[in-house]
Each structure stands twice: as C-alpha cells, then as structure tokens.
Motif scaffolding. Structure first.
Motif, short mmCIF file in Angstrom:
data_model
loop_
_atom_site.label_atom_id
_atom_site.label_comp_id
_atom_site.label_asym_id
_atom_site.label_seq_id
_atom_site.Cartn_x
_atom_site.Cartn_y
_atom_site.Cartn_z
N GLY A 20 0.81 -1.21 0.00
CA GLY A 20 0.00 0.00 0.00
C GLY A 20 0.84 1.26 0.00
N ARG A 21 0.24 2.34 -0.48
CA ARG A 21 0.87 3.66 -0.48
C ARG A 21 -0.18 4.67 -0.05
NH1 ARG A 21 1.90 8.44 -2.55
NH2 ARG A 21 4.01 9.09 -3.21
N THR A 22 0.11 5.43 1.00
CA THR A 22 -0.84 6.41 1.50
C THR A 22 -0.66 7.73 0.76
OG1 THR A 22 -0.84 5.40 3.69
CG2 THR A 22 -1.64 7.66 3.54
N LEU A 38 -12.56 6.10 -11.37
CA LEU A 38 -13.84 5.59 -10.91
C LEU A 38 -14.31 6.21 -9.60
CD1 LEU A 38 -13.31 1.80 -11.71
CD2 LEU A 38 -14.27 3.59 -13.17
N ASP A 39 -13.37 6.68 -8.79
CA ASP A 39 -13.74 7.26 -7.51
C ASP A 39 -12.62 8.18 -7.06
OD1 ASP A 39 -15.21 7.77 -5.17
OD2 ASP A 39 -15.84 5.67 -5.02
N SER A 40 -12.91 8.98 -6.05
CA SER A 40 -11.92 9.94 -5.57
C SER A 40 -11.09 9.36 -4.43
CB SER A 40 -12.62 11.21 -5.09
OG SER A 40 -13.51 10.92 -4.02
N VAL A 41 -9.92 9.96 -4.22
CA VAL A 41 -9.02 9.60 -3.12
C VAL A 41 -8.64 10.89 -2.41
CG1 VAL A 41 -6.78 8.66 -2.48
CG2 VAL A 41 -8.13 7.56 -4.27
N THR A 51 -8.38 0.83 -2.71
CA THR A 51 -8.18 1.33 -1.35
C THR A 51 -8.25 0.18 -0.35
OG1 THR A 51 -10.55 1.73 -1.00
CG2 THR A 51 -9.25 3.52 -1.98
N THR A 52 -7.91 0.47 0.90
CA THR A 52 -7.90 -0.57 1.92
C THR A 52 -9.29 -1.11 2.20
OG1 THR A 52 -7.92 1.19 3.58
CG2 THR A 52 -5.79 0.19 3.07
N ASP A 53 -10.33 -0.33 1.90
CA ASP A 53 -11.70 -0.83 2.11
C ASP A 53 -12.27 -1.46 0.85
OD1 ASP A 53 -12.09 1.42 0.61
OD2 ASP A 53 -13.44 2.42 2.02
N VAL A 90 -3.78 3.30 -0.98
CA VAL A 90 -4.12 2.52 -2.16
C VAL A 90 -3.02 1.50 -2.42
CG1 VAL A 90 -5.51 4.33 -3.24
CG2 VAL A 90 -3.06 4.21 -3.72
N HIS A 91 -3.37 0.41 -3.03
CA HIS A 91 -2.37 -0.55 -3.52
C HIS A 91 -2.70 -0.89 -4.96
CE1 HIS A 91 -5.58 -3.41 -2.28
NE2 HIS A 91 -5.11 -4.15 -3.29
N GLY A 92 -1.76 -1.52 -5.64
CA GLY A 92 -1.96 -1.88 -7.04
C GLY A 92 -2.25 -3.36 -7.20
#
Length: 237
Positions: free
Chosen positions: A104-106, A178-181, A214-216, A187-189
């Motif tokens: 993951g990368r924040t 598709l969605d905002s961050v 995202t993590t969720d 997020v991870h790839g």
C-alpha cells in the motif's frame, strides 16, 4: 515577471514538505492554497527540503510486489525498496495471466501539493478545503487523477518492469477514474498481464491491467497499460 511560490508547509511522514511553483506575476493572483515568498535563500531551502524527503523515503519500509501465475505465489519480490534484483527477465519470460499485488501507499497532502507544484494542477478541489467542504460530490480535497495514474505507473514498474532486463513505458490504451481519493487514504496496485505479443525481433509488447484499490476495497482507477520489453536477442543492449 516570474515569481517564486512555495506551497504552505505541511507536516507529513514526520517531515516538512514544500513544493515550488513558478507563476506569471502578471496574473496578480497566487493559486489557492499557495503563498508567495521571496526567492532569497531559495536554493538552500530546496536542497534542505530534498534532503528531508529523501531521508523520509529511506525509512519507509516496503516488501515490494509479489508475482503469481495461475494463483501460485512466488517467493521472489519483484522489487523491494533498496534491493538490487538479480533476476533479469526478458520478454519471452513474461506470461499472460501473471498477477501482482503491491504494498500500500498512502496519499498525502504533500503528494498533492508537490504534484500541483510540478504540473500547475491547482484546481481548488485539490488544494482548497473550504471549497471542497462546500462541494456537492466530495467531503475533502481529492487527489489529482493524473497523480493517481502516476502512482499506478509506479506500481506497474514495481510489478513488471522493475526486474526486466530492458523495458520502456509504451503508453496507456484506456484510463478510467472511478472514484476519488483524499489525503490519508491508502491505495495498492493489482496488476494482471493480459496479453503479450512480439513487436519485432528486439521488442515485445506487454499489455497489463492495473487497478488502484483502497484498503476498504474501493477501486478508484483502472489503467490499461502497455510496456515495451526487450526480447532475449536485444536484452544485452
């Protein structure tokens, strides 16, 4: 007249992050979230900031992406921070169906403001919290879509290109946001090799789908990506 502009200091990653923007002084307006400062001592400040950010990056731990083919996970990291990879893969060694999941990368305020400094992407939805709070579609400032694409590019490099003998980014066939961050989200790839084909004797084309998740479990970006990877005949160039 060109003036030097610094993004307001933001404490992230236990560091002080600033970005530099060159703006046309004749415009008479500093972009939202930015403050104009004198250029005195600018070089020394920039060197100091780079040192701080480099130190923060050196302390960040990452296990790198891991490769699997048909569900079988490899124990060989594709690319881990600070590692020198011994395995150098040529085009013929890359298989359709390979799957990778990265660490993951924040996404941080600093990422967004540094990106704004580098690109001029200073739309208020990225840098102005009051504006974002009043916006009907978001609850906070959101990352630039092209910043997320750049993060996805990095994940593709980690997953596929990082251990290739010789490779180049060949572009994007399709990108969907598709969605905002917002700052603080991680997020991870998730990368899948979807097709490989010889372009000529020296190069092959690797097509891959990269998703930012995202993590969720929210998928925020999908990128249909192409890479040029050297064939065995060309790998020593």
């Amino acid at each position: 007249m060109v003036s030097v502009v610094l993004v307001a200091a933001i404490p992230t990653l236990e560091a002080l992050a600033v970005a530099v923007v060159l703006t046309d002084g004749s415009a008479g307006r500093t972009p939202p979230g930015l403050v104009a400062v004198s250029s005195d001592g600018f070089d020394a400040l920039l060197v100091a900031v780079c040192d701080v950010l480099a130190a923060a990056a050196d302390t960040e731990e990452s296990g790198g992406a891991r490769r699997s083919v048909d569900g079988a996970q490899s124990s060989i990291p594709v690319r881990a921070t600070g590692e020198v990879m011994n395995e150098q893969r040529v085009f013929e060694a890359i298989e359709t169906g390979e799957e990778y999941e990265t660490d993951g990368r924040t996404v941080t305020d600093a990422d967004m403001r540094l990106f704004a400094g580098a690109t001029g992407a200073t739309d208020p939805i990225h840098v102005d919290r009051e504006y974002a709070d009043a916006h009907p579609l978001v609850d906070d400032v959101v990352a630039q879509g092209t910043l997320l694409l750049a993060i996805a590019d990095g994940f593709v490099v980690d997953a596929i290109a990082g251990d290739a003998a010789l490779s180049m980014n060949y572009g994007h066939d399709e990108v969907r946001y598709l969605d905002s961050v917002s700052p603080g989200e991680t997020v991870h790839g998730e990368v899948v090799v979807t097709e490989t084909e010889h372009r000529d004797e020296e190069w092959g084309i690797v097509r891959a789908t990269a998703e930012l998740v995202t993590t969720d479990g929210k998928t925020v970006l999908v990128d249909e990506h192409r890479l040029l990877v050297a064939t065995a005949a060309h790998s020593e160039v």
